[in-house]
Design an enzyme around this catalytic site. Structure first.
Site, PDB file in Angstrom:
ATOM      1  N   ASP A  34      -2.413   3.127  -0.389  1.00 33.86           N
ATOM      2  CA  ASP A  34      -1.126   2.492  -0.690  1.00 33.86           C
ATOM      3  C   ASP A  34      -1.192   1.537  -1.880  1.00 33.86           C
ATOM      4  OD1 ASP A  34      -2.494   0.420   0.562  1.00 33.86           O
ATOM      5  OD2 ASP A  34      -0.937  -0.013   2.042  1.00 33.86           O
ATOM      6  N   ARG A  35      -2.376   1.131  -2.310  1.00 31.19           N
ATOM      7  CA  ARG A  35      -2.484   0.249  -3.469  1.00 31.19           C
ATOM      8  C   ARG A  35      -2.831   1.046  -4.726  1.00 31.19           C
ATOM      9  NH1 ARG A  35      -4.953  -5.616  -1.885  1.00 31.19           N
ATOM     10  NH2 ARG A  35      -3.725  -5.941  -0.003  1.00 31.19           N
ATOM     11  N   SER A  75      -0.342  -7.685  -5.033  1.00 30.00           N
ATOM     12  CA  SER A  75      -1.595  -7.187  -4.453  1.00 30.00           C
ATOM     13  C   SER A  75      -1.756  -5.691  -4.712  1.00 30.00           C
ATOM     14  CB  SER A  75      -1.663  -7.504  -2.965  1.00 30.00           C
ATOM     15  OG  SER A  75      -0.536  -7.002  -2.286  1.00 30.00           O
ATOM     16  N   ARG A 128      -5.109 -17.812  -1.215  1.00 24.13           N
ATOM     17  CA  ARG A 128      -4.787 -17.160  -2.469  1.00 24.13           C
ATOM     18  C   ARG A 128      -3.980 -18.132  -3.336  1.00 24.13           C
ATOM     19  NH1 ARG A 128      -6.532 -12.096  -1.375  1.00 24.13           N
ATOM     20  NH2 ARG A 128      -5.802 -10.973   0.472  1.00 24.13           N
ATOM     21  N   SER A 154      -6.918  -0.772   5.420  1.00 23.48           N
ATOM     22  CA  SER A 154      -6.470  -0.783   4.027  1.00 23.48           C
ATOM     23  C   SER A 154      -7.625  -0.938   3.055  1.00 23.48           C
ATOM     24  CB  SER A 154      -5.405  -1.861   3.837  1.00 23.48           C
ATOM     25  OG  SER A 154      -4.826  -1.778   2.553  1.00 23.48           O
ATOM     26  N   HIS A 155      -7.646  -2.027   2.308  1.00 19.61           N
ATOM     27  CA  HIS A 155      -8.612  -2.257   1.244  1.00 19.61           C
ATOM     28  C   HIS A 155      -9.880  -2.939   1.743  1.00 19.61           C
ATOM     29  CE1 HIS A 155      -6.047  -5.705   1.806  1.00 19.61           C
ATOM     30  NE2 HIS A 155      -6.989  -6.471   1.307  1.00 19.61           N
ATOM     31  N   ASP A 159      -6.716   2.531  -3.051  1.00 18.04           N
ATOM     32  CA  ASP A 159      -7.560   1.835  -2.087  1.00 18.04           C
ATOM     33  C   ASP A 159      -7.870   2.700  -0.876  1.00 18.04           C
ATOM     34  OD1 ASP A 159      -4.984   1.787  -1.009  1.00 18.04           O
ATOM     35  OD2 ASP A 159      -5.322  -0.115   0.016  1.00 18.04           O
ATOM     36  N   ARG A 170      -6.196  -5.983  12.353  1.00 17.51           N
ATOM     37  CA  ARG A 170      -7.446  -5.686  11.661  1.00 17.51           C
ATOM     38  C   ARG A 170      -8.551  -6.564  12.225  1.00 17.51           C
ATOM     39  NH1 ARG A 170      -5.268  -5.475   5.370  1.00 17.51           N
ATOM     40  NH2 ARG A 170      -3.663  -3.899   5.730  1.00 17.51           N
ATOM     41  N   ASP A 219      -6.589   3.262   2.141  1.00 16.49           N
ATOM     42  CA  ASP A 219      -5.574   4.101   2.788  1.00 16.49           C
ATOM     43  C   ASP A 219      -4.548   4.659   1.816  1.00 16.49           C
ATOM     44  OD1 ASP A 219      -4.460   1.527   2.394  1.00 16.49           O
ATOM     45  OD2 ASP A 219      -3.016   1.826   3.999  1.00 16.49           O
ATOM     46  N   LYS A 243       4.110   1.222   0.279  1.00 13.73           N
ATOM     47  CA  LYS A 243       3.642   1.291  -1.102  1.00 13.73           C
ATOM     48  C   LYS A 243       2.804   2.557  -1.272  1.00 13.73           C
ATOM     49  CE  LYS A 243       0.475  -2.311   0.367  1.00 13.73           C
ATOM     50  NZ  LYS A 243       0.274  -3.751   0.321  1.00 13.73           N
ATOM     51  N   GLU A 266       4.492  -5.582  -5.186  1.00 16.36           N
ATOM     52  CA  GLU A 266       3.897  -6.884  -4.947  1.00 16.36           C
ATOM     53  C   GLU A 266       2.604  -7.022  -5.734  1.00 16.36           C
ATOM     54  OE1 GLU A 266       3.753  -6.872  -0.720  1.00 16.36           O
ATOM     55  OE2 GLU A 266       2.008  -5.571  -0.604  1.00 16.36           O
ATOM     56  N   THR A 276       5.601 -11.919   1.246  1.00 19.07           N
ATOM     57  CA  THR A 276       4.545 -10.910   1.159  1.00 19.07           C
ATOM     58  C   THR A 276       4.560 -10.056   2.424  1.00 19.07           C
ATOM     59  OG1 THR A 276       3.167 -12.284  -0.263  1.00 19.07           O
ATOM     60  CG2 THR A 276       2.056 -10.575   1.016  1.00 19.07           C
TER      61      THR A 276
END
Length: 543
Positions: free
Chosen positions: A281-282, A365, A496, A113-114, A277, A22, A279, A376, A363, A344
């Site tokens: 997956d969340r 997130s 985090r 992703s997000h 999100d 990314r 893509d 996910k 998880e 993770t």
């Protein structure tokens, strides 16, 4: 069409993070940058030659251009067939499913992703292996090593594929199939959940609000929730995928999905609120006036999943990432299920899923899924909750109250410190690591440290070892503090901090999360010294 070998020089920054590479869009737009990374994949994963490769992305800015480049390079590197989502769109879980049902040798998923999108936003690419799971650390390290010495890449010239026309096309000797992005995924969902019962639930006047955040799940939500299940059209918010996600931050949490949160705490709240999100997956799950934390959502689904058609045989086992709260452990203990704690990164669940050791995993997130894919899955999580509500006839609040009464409640929050100077973030980590040997046995407030270490993981399937996966300060079953560096950002470093407190007494199950965790947050300030070392007065995001 002619194949060219283009001379190139390595880039030093093509090491994948938690889930792929990314960077800012401008980085991927550099001449040869994307091509180098793609060629490194083709050079290392030689099993792609003569096989099928799935491609798709979350629709963010640069998605179409990158897919055209990847198709041209796939043809030049001997791939026999490419399956690509119409318009270049394919959610991450749908990509995993497509790899599995097509017998593909792998897939290229174009997503950050997000992370925010747009011309000044982020872009990303990850490689999924045969079986639909994320590439292992061993494989991504081999790709990174190849990227450091690359001298040429192969590409077919003057390639343009009509990504908007479904059906078959040809590029030299390579077949290209453009497919509807939703069809196969929707068919899979109908084998797992009781669509008739959910339809009846809607007919009885129950309601849903799903925020697609102008990202990839808009078409999936429209087809499944509205067209197939009969939810009113207004049930899906921000359904049109946009290259900049409408200028928003496509991370389904209490901060970035605030309009949905406000609706769910209003007088006109629907029965279930969900968001996904960039893509797909969340997921975020809310009830009327209640937020279900990702750890609680995972645990509650573990307690109810065997009521649903695709899981009637029960759960083989469950797993959570180490920073995720231990609510799942209590359900597993009560039901006699094996429970695994992994680092993770979804790739660590893949071996457990492939070996049949687990059925459900998640998880903190905002990621939850089952053995139906190897990623996910945000839409799956919302469907699972819809089916649980329809099957039990209970509200989200009633399900939560009953769960906490039976298993106890894990108050939980994550504090994110974003875009820190890397040296400063590392200083926080190193200072805490140096203090670990003297913490065990020390008392802080009402809690005593039972364990203080760096988490490491030995895969029970293949024996591979992952070290330095986060710092744990454990106060028995009563509480935990976790600190780790995130691997999903594109600027500076993100720290985090995770806070977890467990209560079983009836009079302690109704606290507000912030109030319940305030004593633990004070201990974290004393032990970890994030504010002192970084100069930050507060985290950037609390979820």
């Amino acid at each position: 069409m002619p194949v060219r070998e283009i001379a190139t020089k390595p880039f030093s920054d093509q090491k994948s993070g938690t889930a792929g590479l990314r960077k800012k869009v401008a980085v991927f737009q550099q001449p040869h940058y994307l091509e180098n990374f793609l060629q490194s994949i083709f050079d290392v994963e030689t099993s792609l030659r003569g096989k099928t490769l799935v491609m798709g992305g979350d629709g963010r800015y640069h998605n179409r251009t990158a897919i055209q480049t990847a198709i041209a390079m796939a043809a030049a590197n001997g791939v026999a067939k490419v399956i690509v989502g119409q318009g270049g769109i394919l959610s991450t879980p749908a990509s995993s499913h497509m790899i599995r049902i097509s017998g593909a040798a792998g897939g290229l998923v174009f997503t950050a992703s997000h992370n925010p999108a747009g011309e000044d936003g982020d872009f990303g690419l990850k490689f999924n292996i045969a079986g639909g799971g994320q590439a292992s650390e061993t494989l991504t390290n081999r790709i990174y090593e190849a990227s450091k010495s690359i001298a040429r890449y192969r590409i077919e010239e003057n390639v343009w594929v009509d990504l908007d026309r479904r059906g078959s096309q040809k590029l030299g000797d390579m077949d290209i199939e453009v497919v509807d992005c939703v069809d196969d995924y929707a068919a899979l969902m109908q084998t797992l959940f009781d669509f008739d019962r959910i339809r009846d639930w809607f007919k009885k006047g129950h309601s849903l609000a799903f925020d697609a955040m102008h990202a990839v799940t808009g078409p999936y939500a429209q087809r499944i929730f509205v067209d197939l299940l009969g939810a009113p059209q207004k049930s899906v918010m921000n359904a049109s995928p946009l290259e900049d996600f409408g200028g928003g931050h496509p991370d389904p949490n209490l901060i970035y999905a605030k309009p949905l949160v406000d609706l769910m705490y209003s007088d006109h709240a629907p029965d279930l609120g969900g968001a996904s999100d960039g893509d797909g997956d969340r997921n975020m799950i809310l009830g009327r006036g209640i937020f279900i934390s990702p750890g609680d959502s995972l645990a509650m689904l573990a307690a109810h999943l065997d009521k649903l058609p695709g899981y009637k045989k029960g759960l083989a086992g469950v797993a959570r990432s180490m920073p995720t709260c231990r609510a799942l452990d209590m359900v597993a203990k009560g039901r006699g299920l094996a429970c695994y704690e992994t680092p993770t990164g979804w790739k660590f669940f893949a071996n457990l899923l492939d070996s049949g050791r687990i059925t459900l995993c998640g998880e903190e997130s905002f990621g939850t899924s089952s053995n139906h894919v190897r990623e996910k899955d945000g839409v799956w999580a919302v469907l699972a909750w819809l089916n649980v509500l329809a099957e039990t006839g209970l509200s989200m609040q009633q399900i939560a109250d009953a769960h906490w009464k039976q298993y106890g409640r894990h108050y939980y929050a994550r504090h994110d410190y974003d875009e820190l100077p890397t040296a400063v973030a590392n200083q926080v980590m190193e200072t805490l690591i140096a203090s670990l040997p003297r913490l065990a046995g020390q008392k802080f407030g009402e809690w005593t440290v039972s364990q203080a270490d760096e988490f490491g993981y030995e895969d029970p399937v293949d024996g591979s070892v992952a070290k330095s996966q986060g710092i744990r300060i454990v106060f028995g079953e009563a509480a935990r503090l976790i600190l780790r560096l995130s691997g999903t950002g594109t600027k500076g470093a993100t720290l985090r901090l995770y806070l977890e407190r467990y209560e079983t007494a009836a009079e302690k199950l109704g606290y507000k999360t912030g109030e319940a965790l305030a004593p633990l947050a004070a201990i974290a300030d004393q032990l970890i010294r994030i504010g002192e070392i970084t100069g930050r007065k507060a985290p950037d995001v609390v979820t």
